[in-house]
Write an enzyme that holds these catalytic residues in place. Structure first.
Site, short mmCIF file in Angstrom:
data_model
loop_
_atom_site.label_atom_id
_atom_site.label_comp_id
_atom_site.label_asym_id
_atom_site.label_seq_id
_atom_site.Cartn_x
_atom_site.Cartn_y
_atom_site.Cartn_z
N ALA A 238 0.93 -1.15 -0.08
CA ALA A 238 0.11 -0.15 0.01
C ALA A 238 0.88 1.31 -0.09
CB ALA A 238 -0.96 0.07 1.17
N TRP B 218 10.22 -10.63 7.77
CA TRP B 218 10.21 -10.22 9.19
C TRP B 218 10.27 -11.59 10.08
CZ3 TRP B 218 10.90 -5.66 11.36
CH2 TRP B 218 10.77 -4.28 10.55
N HIS C 240 -2.98 -13.74 5.60
CA HIS C 240 -3.92 -12.70 5.33
C HIS C 240 -4.42 -11.84 6.53
CE1 HIS C 240 -4.95 -15.09 1.44
NE2 HIS C 240 -3.85 -14.44 1.45
C1 LIG Z 1 4.00 -15.24 2.22
C2 LIG Z 1 2.79 -14.50 1.81
C3 LIG Z 1 1.90 -15.03 0.83
C4 LIG Z 1 0.96 -14.20 0.38
N1 LIG Z 1 0.13 -14.66 -0.62
C5 LIG Z 1 -0.64 -13.99 -1.26
C6 LIG Z 1 -1.22 -14.32 -2.51
O1 LIG Z 1 -0.99 -15.04 -3.37
N2 LIG Z 1 -2.51 -13.27 -2.99
C7 LIG Z 1 -2.83 -12.36 -2.35
O2 LIG Z 1 -3.76 -11.61 -2.70
N3 LIG Z 1 -2.22 -12.07 -1.14
C8 LIG Z 1 -1.08 -12.70 -0.39
N4 LIG Z 1 -0.64 -12.46 0.55
C9 LIG Z 1 -0.91 -11.36 1.24
C10 LIG Z 1 -0.81 -9.91 0.90
O3 LIG Z 1 0.60 -9.91 0.13
C11 LIG Z 1 -0.74 -8.90 1.86
O4 LIG Z 1 -1.72 -9.08 2.65
C12 LIG Z 1 -0.32 -7.59 1.44
O5 LIG Z 1 0.64 -7.66 0.53
C13 LIG Z 1 0.12 -6.49 2.61
O6 LIG Z 1 0.05 -5.44 2.28
P1 LIG Z 1 0.39 -4.18 3.08
O7 LIG Z 1 0.62 -2.98 2.50
O8 LIG Z 1 -0.80 -4.05 4.20
O9 LIG Z 1 1.80 -4.53 3.93
P2 LIG Z 1 3.27 -4.71 3.33
O10 LIG Z 1 3.19 -5.04 2.09
O11 LIG Z 1 3.68 -6.07 4.28
O12 LIG Z 1 4.00 -3.59 3.74
C14 LIG Z 1 4.54 -3.22 4.94
C15 LIG Z 1 5.92 -2.62 4.69
O13 LIG Z 1 6.09 -1.72 5.71
C16 LIG Z 1 7.53 -2.24 6.28
N5 LIG Z 1 7.59 -1.92 7.62
C17 LIG Z 1 6.82 -2.58 8.75
N6 LIG Z 1 7.32 -1.93 9.96
C18 LIG Z 1 8.19 -0.95 9.60
C19 LIG Z 1 9.01 0.04 10.59
N7 LIG Z 1 8.85 -0.01 11.84
N8 LIG Z 1 9.96 0.83 10.00
C20 LIG Z 1 9.89 0.72 8.54
N9 LIG Z 1 9.18 0.00 7.72
C21 LIG Z 1 8.64 -0.83 8.35
C22 LIG Z 1 7.63 -3.35 5.96
O14 LIG Z 1 9.12 -3.91 5.81
C23 LIG Z 1 6.92 -3.50 4.61
O15 LIG Z 1 7.83 -3.39 3.76
C24 LIG Z 1 0.57 -13.13 0.92
C25 LIG Z 1 1.43 -12.60 1.98
C26 LIG Z 1 2.41 -13.25 2.47
C27 LIG Z 1 3.31 -12.56 3.73
#
Ligand SMILES: Cc1cc2nc3c(=O)[nH]c(=O)nc-3n(C[C@H](O)[C@H](O)[C@H](O)COP(=O)(O)OP(=O)(O)OC[C@H]3O[C@@H](n4cnc5c(N)ncnc54)[C@H](O)[C@@H]3O)c2cc1C
Ligand SMILES: *[C@@H]1O[C@H](CO)[C@@H](O)[C@H](O)[C@H]1NC(C)=O
Ligand SMILES: *[C@@H]1O[C@H](CO)[C@@H](O)[C@H](O)[C@H]1NC(C)=O
Ligand SMILES: *[C@@H]1O[C@H](CO)[C@@H](O)[C@H](O)[C@H]1NC(C)=O
Ligand SMILES: *[C@@H]1O[C@H](CO)[C@@H](O)[C@H](O)[C@H]1NC(C)=O
Ligand SMILES: *[C@@H]1O[C@H](CO)[C@@H](O)[C@H](O)[C@H]1NC(C)=O
Ligand SMILES: *[C@@H]1O[C@H](CO)[C@@H](O)[C@H](O)[C@H]1NC(C)=O
Ligand SMILES: *[C@@H]1O[C@H](CO)[C@@H](O)[C@H](O)[C@H]1NC(C)=O
Ligand SMILES: *[C@@H]1O[C@H](CO)[C@@H](O)[C@H](O)[C@H]1NC(C)=O
Ligand SMILES: *[C@@H]1O[C@H](CO)[C@@H](O)[C@H](O)[C@H]1NC(C)=O
Ligand SMILES: *[C@@H]1O[C@H](CO)[C@@H](O)[C@H](O)[C@H]1NC(C)=O
Length: 647
Positions: A60, A116, A582
């Protein structure tokens, strides 16, 4: 998948890096070694006054960065804990990660360069089992390490955000549709599954000009089509348009892979790499955000003035012109808020953190999709992913195909996915008895306002019998539910619970920003959640015993055929549960009356200028994997932010 497979895939992946196209027009360019430099450093970043500071350069966060910095007058700073790894073949090659997201077995997962590597607390209902929680820690976040499955949920899941959680019509299936499209550059499937028709509506649901490439598998193993045909034979139709507002039943599922290069398309290479040269966008990698600074007492209330981050053990502060946008993911955003004094005052006081805002809902309402696994032996000669492991000739052939024509086994992602209504798997007397037990269980529990609203919505959805309740998938390999024997072939099938009733939490237990938060998803704590997985697993066995897939299999492997009764299945699944990765809901978007954390503009109630844009805002599980929803939400969030500042 065995370690040898992984070692081999790793070697392939490394050798592939030389062949990947160099990205033109990037400043600075990837210079051949990891971590690659971004466009700033810790000290100059701290001296820049940004309009927006985005915490977390993940799925995001990078959407926000890309959209907001499109206006050259707007300055955006992104702070990301992980490394910048453009063109990294481990990330890029579809099979180089792994198919199920099991932290034991991945090259990406379980590898601290990318992950992580969180773990849950021992799960009470699983006899103390600890659940591995991989989360992306790299530019691109979890989109860099996920399984690339690309799904959109049934309309009701998004309409609930409006009708159940009080967020207004903008947050509904209709209100989100243009944002889903804005993310995508979609290419239509070449292959079709048994029972699948080419319907024009499939194309009209998708976008063709967005940053993320969305395509379909062009290579399948020997087990996918027969599995679909067998499901058809026992009453589960093929859904030719799963993204058109009705996810239900089995479909050839899209994936976030570039069809021309067969390289993963993710936030890092789609939303950051192309705009690294923008002078008004700075991304600081390998920097851990530890705290938001607030000022209190002015007429604007509680105002975020700066963000603290740690690089090489040193703490820096960057000041914030307009807003802090938290995008650290559903398991880290609550931690940053709590470290900053925004959270349950008892938890904060016990750790000696001064309370800025008592907000006990932060970190509560954690929901996830629990999953159980079964595997089956596959007859010799039937092609599965396992062959890459034990047949070097085959592996070399496939490497060459990937190298030379972006085709073959290394391009594979899981393709057979089907959300089924519970009523497709149990008869009405079993359903009625389960449902009666559920209402009895829930009546005995003290429910928060948001839980009351959620449970009422879930009960009406499950009774309607039209939306997916458990999801079947086929993974054409072993080594997941059990250790694979070298030279043997397997099929692993999983049952994913899409709308569990269990509710967990994530909270800090330490003032150390590098400590992992305490994660308790409370898997199967509500008996109904276990019953759904028992019936899902039983259905999968029945399915795998149906022709034409049955003829390719050599019988049940794990669990063995000694597992038969409901009680035996219940005991088995409590050893086999994992996460589908998820986790969501920990900063839920919902009305204040329900105990929401963010409002429909994604601003945290009670704070003047802090928004959350990540999976934590999703107020209740949806019936599919969540990445496309996270991207679409972030696209909508960018519009909301732009609108509120007239930029
Ligand atoms: C192994 C795995 C398989 C998955 N498979 C699928 C799939 O096939 N299809 C699907 O639709 N979804 C899948 N998902 C789920 C989907 O990828 C996630 O729900 C989505 O990408 C989450 O997005 P986000 O922006 O919420 O968080 P994230 O994309 O996790 O982003 C958070 C970011 O913040 C950073 N961060 C965290 N804390 C700090 C801090 N204190 N300081 C600086 N940076 C920080 C992290 O390093 C990371 O880069 C999967 C997830 C995983 C982990
Ligand atoms: C690439 O850049 C990094 C950081 O700027 C530097 O340490 C490294 O030596 C460079 N590598 C090459 C091959 O130039
Ligand atoms: C922000 O907080 C840190 C740590 O508490 C403190 O050292 C720093 O002075 C604060 N900065 C501002 C600008 O308030
Ligand atoms: C706040 O945390 C304490 C300690 O964990 C807990 O007992 C209490 O129920 C929490 N408050 C709310 C409103 O959730
Ligand atoms: C698996 O079997 C193949 C072929 O017999 C052999 O080359 C390979 O070394 C074996 N791998 C392991 C891990 O034993
Ligand atoms: C190994 O792969 C080669 C090339 O695909 C194939 O011809 C051969 O039959 C395979 N052998 C086994 C044991 O699978
Ligand atoms: C794939 O390409 C890499 C890099 O050019 C090369 O080292 C490797 O041998 C190739 N593999 C095959 C099987 O052609
Ligand atoms: C419903 O299914 C259960 C469990 O499989 C079975 O025991 C029961 O006999 C079935 N009832 C009817 C009415 O078919
Ligand atoms: C409902 O609960 C009763 C009593 O605990 C139990 O015997 C029965 O098996 C449950 N029914 C279902 C379908 O789980
Ligand atoms: C989805 O489609 C299936 C198959 O046509 C149908 O049975 C079901 O009622 C539909 N669900 C919704 C929510 O429209
Ligand atoms: C929380 O931290 C305390 C003190 O370090 C420790 O004793 C306890 O086990 C931790 N709890 C969890 C669930 O990690």
């Amino acid at each position: 998948m065995s370690l040898t497979t992984l070692a081999r895939l790793l070697a392939v992946a490394v050798s592939l890096s030389a062949t990947l196209p160099a990205c033109a027009n990037l400043q600075p360019q990837y210079n051949g070694s990891y971590p690659a430099p971004t466009n700033t450093d810790a000290s100059s970043f701290s001296k820049t006054k940004f309009d927006f500071v985005v915490v977390g350069g993940g799925t995001a966060g990078l959407v926000l960065a890309y959209r907001l910095s499109a206006n050259p007058k707007v300055s955006v700073g992104v702070i990301e804990a992980g490394q910048y790894r453009p063109d990294d073949p481990f990330i890029g090659t579809p099979t180089a990660g792994n198919l199920l997201g099991n932290a034991d077995i991945g090259t990406l997962l379980g590898n601290p360069t990318y992950d992580w590597m969180f773990q849950s607390v021992p799960q009470t209902a699983l006899n103390g089992l600890v659940i591995d929680y991989p989360r992306g820690k790299v530019v691109g976040g979890s989109s860099a390490i996920n399984s690339m499955i690309w799904q959109r949920a049934s309309d009701v899941d998004y309409d609930n955000w409006n009708t159940v959680f009080g967020n207004g019509a903008g947050w509904s299936a209709k209100g989100m549709q243009s944002y889903f499209k804005r993310v995508e550059s979609w290419t239509e499937p070449e292959l079709l599954f048994p029972g699948q028709k080419r319907v024009p509506a499939l194309a009209t649901e998708h976008g063709t000009n967005g940053p993320i490439s969305v395509s379909y598998d062009t290579f399948l193993f020997d087990v996918e089509a027969p599995s679909v045909a067998a499901a058809n034979a026992i009453g589960i139709p093929t859904n030719s348009n799963p993204d058109g507002g009705n996810e239900t039943y089995i479909a050839l599922t899209a994936r976030s892979v570039d069809p021309k290069t067969a390289v993963r398309s993710y936030a890092g290479n789609a939303y950051y790499q192309p705009v690294i040269g923008r002078p008004n966008l700075k991304l600081l990698s390998q920097a851990v955000v530890s705290k938001i600074n607030f000022s209190k007492g002015g007429k604007s209330g509680i105002v975020a003035t700066g963000v603290n981050y740690i690089v090489d053990g040193k703490t820096y502060t960057v000041s914030v012109g307009k807003e802090v946008i938290l995008a650290a993911g559903s398991l880290k955003t609550p931690q940053i808020l709590e470290l900053s004094g925004v959270g349950n005052k008892t938890i904060l006081s016990n750790l000696g953190i001064p309370v800025v805002l008592d907000f006990p809902q932060i970190g509560e309402n954690l929901q996830d999709h629990p999953v159980t696994l079964l595997d089956f032996k596959v007859k010799p000669g039937v092609l599965t992913l396992d062959r890459l492991n034990y047949n070097k000739t085959y592996a070399n052939e496939q490497e060459a195909l990937y190298n030379n024509s972006a085709s073959g086994a290394l391009t594979y992602t899981e393709a057979v996915i089907g959300p089924l209504p519970l009523q497709a798997t149990v008869n009405s007397s079993t359903f009625n008895s389960m449902y009666k037990n559920l209402t009895t269980t829930l009546a005995k529990r003290k429910q928060t306002p948001i839980q009351k609203a959620q449970y009422a919505a879930l009960e009406s959805m499950v009774k309607g019998g039209e939306v997916g309740w458990f999801e079947l998938t086929v993974v054409p390999s072993g080594g997941v539910a059990s250790t694979a024997v070298n030279g043997s072939n397997y099929l692993t099938s999983v049952a994913i619970e899409l709308h569990p009733f269990g509710r967990g939490y994530v909270h800090i237990n330490s003032t150390d920003p590098n400590a992992q938060p305490v994660i308790d998803p409370k898997f199967l704590e509500i008996p109904w959640d276990a019953e759904v997985l028992v019936h899902g697993s039983q259905w999968i066995r029945k399915w795998m015993h149906t022709e034409p897939i049955a003829g390719l299999l050599d019988g049940d492997n794990v669990p063995g055929s000694n597992v038969q009764t409901d009680a035996q299945w219940d005991a088995y699944i409590r050893t086999a549960v994992r996460t589908t990765n998820h986790p969501l809901g920990t900063t839920a978007m919902a009305s204040r009356a329900l105990g929401g954390v963010v409002d429909p503009n994604l601003k945290i109630y009670g704070l003047a200028n802090v928004r959350v844009v990540d999976a934590g805002i999703i107020p209740m599980t949806i019936g599919v994997a969540i990445q496309s929803t996270v991207y679409a939400m972030a696209e909508k969030a960018a519009d909301l932010v732009k609108k509120s500042y007239g930029i």
